[in-house]
Design an enzyme around this catalytic site. Structure first.
Site, PDB file in Angstrom:
ATOM      1  N   SER A  24       0.812  -1.212   0.000  1.00 13.17           N
ATOM      2  CA  SER A  24       0.000   0.000   0.000  1.00 13.17           C
ATOM      3  C   SER A  24       0.854   1.274   0.000  1.00 13.17           C
ATOM      4  O   SER A  24       1.841   1.374   0.727  1.00 13.17           O
ATOM      5  CB  SER A  24      -0.898  -0.003   1.242  1.00 13.17           C
ATOM      6  OG  SER A  24      -1.677   1.155   1.273  1.00 13.17           O
ATOM      7  N   GLY A  49      -3.770   3.690   1.091  1.00 15.55           N
ATOM      8  CA  GLY A  49      -4.717   3.730   2.203  1.00 15.55           C
ATOM      9  C   GLY A  49      -5.885   4.669   1.942  1.00 15.55           C
ATOM     10  O   GLY A  49      -5.691   5.813   1.531  1.00 15.55           O
ATOM     11  N   ALA A  73       6.405  10.962   5.102  1.00 13.95           N
ATOM     12  CA  ALA A  73       5.346  11.451   5.988  1.00 13.95           C
ATOM     13  C   ALA A  73       4.230  11.976   5.088  1.00 13.95           C
ATOM     14  O   ALA A  73       3.862  13.141   5.133  1.00 13.95           O
ATOM     15  CB  ALA A  73       5.870  12.534   6.914  1.00 13.95           C
ATOM     16  N   ILE A  74       3.740  11.080   4.230  1.00 13.70           N
ATOM     17  CA  ILE A  74       2.698  11.466   3.268  1.00 13.70           C
ATOM     18  C   ILE A  74       1.424  11.869   4.020  1.00 13.70           C
ATOM     19  O   ILE A  74       0.704  12.773   3.610  1.00 13.70           O
ATOM     20  CB  ILE A  74       2.390  10.294   2.288  1.00 13.70           C
ATOM     21  CG1 ILE A  74       3.660   9.808   1.575  1.00 13.70           C
ATOM     22  CG2 ILE A  74       1.308  10.681   1.295  1.00 13.70           C
ATOM     23  CD1 ILE A  74       4.272  10.760   0.581  1.00 13.70           C
ATOM     24  N   LEU A  76      -1.146   9.863   4.559  1.00 13.38           N
ATOM     25  CA  LEU A  76      -2.293   9.147   4.003  1.00 13.38           C
ATOM     26  C   LEU A  76      -3.170  10.000   3.083  1.00 13.38           C
ATOM     27  O   LEU A  76      -4.400   9.928   3.143  1.00 13.38           O
ATOM     28  CB  LEU A  76      -3.111   8.504   5.137  1.00 13.38           C
ATOM     29  CG  LEU A  76      -2.340   7.424   5.906  1.00 13.38           C
ATOM     30  CD1 LEU A  76      -3.124   6.955   7.119  1.00 13.38           C
ATOM     31  CD2 LEU A  76      -2.004   6.232   5.023  1.00 13.38           C
ATOM     32  N   CYS A 133      -0.008   3.420  10.689  1.00  9.84           N
ATOM     33  CA  CYS A 133       0.626   4.560  10.011  1.00  9.84           C
ATOM     34  C   CYS A 133       1.196   5.549  11.020  1.00  9.84           C
ATOM     35  O   CYS A 133       0.474   6.045  11.882  1.00  9.84           O
ATOM     36  CB  CYS A 133      -0.371   5.287   9.118  1.00  9.84           C
ATOM     37  SG  CYS A 133       0.427   6.680   8.292  1.00  9.84           S
ATOM     38  N   ILE A 194       5.686  -5.750   8.096  1.00 12.67           N
ATOM     39  CA  ILE A 194       5.350  -4.670   8.989  1.00 12.67           C
ATOM     40  C   ILE A 194       5.191  -3.364   8.204  1.00 12.67           C
ATOM     41  O   ILE A 194       5.590  -3.275   7.047  1.00 12.67           O
ATOM     42  CB  ILE A 194       6.467  -4.469  10.081  1.00 12.67           C
ATOM     43  CG1 ILE A 194       7.886  -4.554   9.484  1.00 12.67           C
ATOM     44  CG2 ILE A 194       6.417  -5.504  11.123  1.00 12.67           C
ATOM     45  CD1 ILE A 194       8.546  -3.457   8.993  1.00 12.67           C
ATOM     46  N   ASN A 195       4.677  -2.332   8.885  1.00  9.98           N
ATOM     47  CA  ASN A 195       4.671  -0.975   8.338  1.00  9.98           C
ATOM     48  C   ASN A 195       6.036  -0.341   8.631  1.00  9.98           C
ATOM     49  O   ASN A 195       6.970  -1.026   9.066  1.00  9.98           O
ATOM     50  CB  ASN A 195       3.521  -0.178   8.956  1.00  9.98           C
ATOM     51  CG  ASN A 195       2.990   0.909   8.035  1.00  9.98           C
ATOM     52  OD1 ASN A 195       3.778   1.639   7.427  1.00  9.98           O
ATOM     53  ND2 ASN A 195       1.692   1.024   7.926  1.00  9.98           N
ATOM     54  N   GLY A 268       7.367  -2.839  -1.542  1.00  6.24           N
ATOM     55  CA  GLY A 268       7.001  -1.443  -1.354  1.00  6.24           C
ATOM     56  C   GLY A 268       7.967  -0.492  -2.020  1.00  6.24           C
ATOM     57  O   GLY A 268       7.955  -0.304  -3.249  1.00  6.24           O
TER      58      GLY A 268
HETATM   59  C1  LIG Z   1       5.474   6.684   0.213  1.00  9.77           C
HETATM   60  C2  LIG Z   1       4.865   5.604   1.062  1.00  9.77           C
HETATM   61  C3  LIG Z   1       3.490   5.596   1.298  1.00  9.77           C
HETATM   62  C4  LIG Z   1       2.918   4.605   2.099  1.00  9.77           C
HETATM   63  N1  LIG Z   1       1.552   4.587   2.306  1.00  9.77           N
HETATM   64  C5  LIG Z   1       0.989   3.585   3.033  1.00  9.77           C
HETATM   65  C6  LIG Z   1      -0.437   3.511   3.199  1.00  9.77           C
HETATM   66  O1  LIG Z   1      -1.205   4.330   2.664  1.00  9.77           O
HETATM   67  N2  LIG Z   1      -0.941   2.515   3.973  1.00  9.77           N
HETATM   68  C7  LIG Z   1      -0.121   1.565   4.559  1.00  9.77           C
HETATM   69  O2  LIG Z   1      -0.617   0.668   5.244  1.00  9.77           O
HETATM   70  N3  LIG Z   1       1.215   1.594   4.383  1.00  9.77           N
HETATM   71  C8  LIG Z   1       1.780   2.577   3.639  1.00  9.77           C
HETATM   72  N4  LIG Z   1       3.147   2.589   3.457  1.00  9.77           N
HETATM   73  C9  LIG Z   1       3.979   1.535   4.064  1.00  9.77           C
HETATM   74  C10 LIG Z   1       4.325   0.437   3.051  1.00  9.77           C
HETATM   75  O3  LIG Z   1       3.177  -0.196   2.538  1.00  9.77           O
HETATM   76  C11 LIG Z   1       5.254  -0.622   3.713  1.00  9.77           C
HETATM   77  O4  LIG Z   1       4.594  -1.186   4.818  1.00  9.77           O
HETATM   78  C12 LIG Z   1       6.586  -0.057   4.174  1.00  9.77           C
HETATM   79  O5  LIG Z   1       7.061   0.927   3.282  1.00  9.77           O
HETATM   80  C13 LIG Z   1       7.663  -1.126   4.363  1.00  9.77           C
HETATM   81  O6  LIG Z   1       7.896  -1.847   3.183  1.00  9.77           O
HETATM   82  P1  LIG Z   1       9.055  -1.456   2.111  1.00  9.77           P
HETATM   83  O7  LIG Z   1      10.323  -1.304   2.884  1.00  9.77           O
HETATM   84  O8  LIG Z   1       9.061  -2.589   1.137  1.00  9.77           O
HETATM   85  O9  LIG Z   1       8.622  -0.163   1.496  1.00  9.77           O
HETATM   86  C14 LIG Z   1       3.736   3.585   2.671  1.00  9.77           C
HETATM   87  C15 LIG Z   1       5.120   3.600   2.420  1.00  9.77           C
HETATM   88  C16 LIG Z   1       5.697   4.582   1.624  1.00  9.77           C
HETATM   89  C17 LIG Z   1       7.183   4.545   1.375  1.00  9.77           C
END
Ligand SMILES: Cc1cc2nc3c(=O)[nH]c(=O)nc-3n(C[C@H](O)[C@H](O)[C@H](O)COP(=O)(O)O)c2cc1C
Length: 320
Positions: A24, A49, A73-74, A76, A133, A194-195, A268
């Site tokens: 996501s 999200g 720090a988007i 959401l 988040c 994880i997030n 991600g």
């Molecule tokens: C730019 C950005 C936006 C994200 N937006 C969401 C989101 O809307 N909802 C959510 O559950 N996680 C969000 N995440 C977290 C990712 O889905 C993921 O859990 C996290 O980045 C770790 O995985 P990665 O290292 O492969 O990116 C976001 C991450 C990034 C970098």
């Protein structure tokens, strides 16, 4: 001729042709990357999200590059559930790949409203609850750091939808297994772990934080070993399927998560660096299985070999 290995997995009734899912917030609403590859080759897509109302998100700057990763720090930012259903879902539906909506709310009522709305539409195959988040003031991670509120949110979603409910956990807790068990007890179908990890960066010239929000979520390869460790712990704590993520950039990274017991993985931040990353991981897993004469991906899942290791024996941990 070599027979193509069976990469399919089942996440609590949600059948995926392979275990690779886009995470996501890193894949927009699924259609942004169609110029780069055919999304129907993926296991599933998880969209950005969604909240009940459209959200502008946090003020810029909202992202900062860090060694082997990024801070975001988007906040959401999203179009809201109604615009998503009206404008984005028909396009996603046409892609021929399972669609998982990621949702977040400020309170239990929001989560209930979102779940009811999602229940009422076709074309959404599962719900991922974001209780993790770090970038919103109310809601988000607040729910995911307490086992009681994590269970309450899970319960609220589960009782309002018949679709599989995946709960996405935050790593920013003392003991992730307490939260894990609480959401399993509340009826979660599966867990995403994880997030992002909380982090910050400072511009030394201006003495200002690099993110307008001051703190953000750290993602990318920098977090992978920590994410892998937490997934390992989560897998051991519950009986429901676990989807692993955090810093996965290639098929070997994905294999690490599968070997510790994740039934599927999410990709991600890697998609920002290489839009084709998720598809290359599907190809990489298939080629690996062919090379290793593995007919079914389940021959790898949970196959962590700790024989001869002292890990887990009281007072005898390898890393102590
Ligand atoms: C730019 C950005 C936006 C994200 N937006 C969401 C989101 O809307 N909802 C959510 O559950 N996680 C969000 N995440 C977290 C990712 O889905 C993921 O859990 C996290 O980045 C770790 O995985 P990665 O290292 O492969 O990116 C976001 C991450 C990034 C970098």
């Amino acid at each position: 001729m070599a027979v193509s290995p069976d990469l399919s997995v089942d996440i609590g009734g949600l059948k995926l042709k392979n275990p690779v899912i886009t995470a996501s917030g890193t894949f927009g609403y699924g259609t942004e990357l169609t110029p780069f590859f055919d999304p129907s080759l993926l296991g599933a897509i998880i969209v950005k999200g969604l909240s009940l109302e459209p959200m502008p998100g946090n003020p810029p700057p909202r992202i900062a590059e860090t060694p082997c990763g990024m801070l975001n720090a988007i906040g959401l930012a999203n179009v809201g559930i109604e615009a998503f259903i009206a404008e984005k879902l028909p396009l996603l539906d046409a892609l021929g790949v399972p669609i998982i909506t990621n949702i977040y709310g400020h309170n239990l009522k929001d989560y209930a409203g979102l779940s009811r709305r999602i229940e009422a539409v076709e074309g959404i195959d599962a719900v991922e609850i974001n209780i993790s988040c770090p970038n919103v003031e109310r809601g988000g991670m607040v729910f995911g750091t307490d086992p009681h509120t994590a269970a309450a949110v899970t319960h609220e979603v589960v009782r309002n939808t018949t679709k599989p409910v995946i709960v996405k956990l935050t790593p920013n807790v003392t003991d992730i297994t307490t939260i894990t068990r609480a959401v399993e007890g509340a009826g979660a179908t599966a867990i995403s772990a994880i997030n992002t990890f909380l982090g910050m960066a400072v511009d030394v010239a201006t003495r200002r934080p690099k993110l307008a929000n001051v703190v953000g979520g750290l993602s990318g390869p920098a977090i992978r070993p920590m994410a892998l460790y937490l997934v390992h712990r989560v897998v051991q704590a519950v009986n429901i399927p676990v989807i692993g993520l955090g810093g996965i950039a290639d098929y070997k990274d994905a294999l690490e998560f599968l070997i510790v017991g994740a039934r599927a993985v999410q990709v991600g931040t890697a998609s920002f660096v290489n839009p084709g990353a998720a598809i290359e991981i599907v190809d990489g897993l298939r080629d690996f299985c062919l090379r290793e004469k593995i007919h079914n991906i389940h021959q790898i899942i949970g196959e962590l070999n700790t024989s001869g290791e002292r890990y887990g024996q009281k007072g005898n941990r390898k890393n102590q």
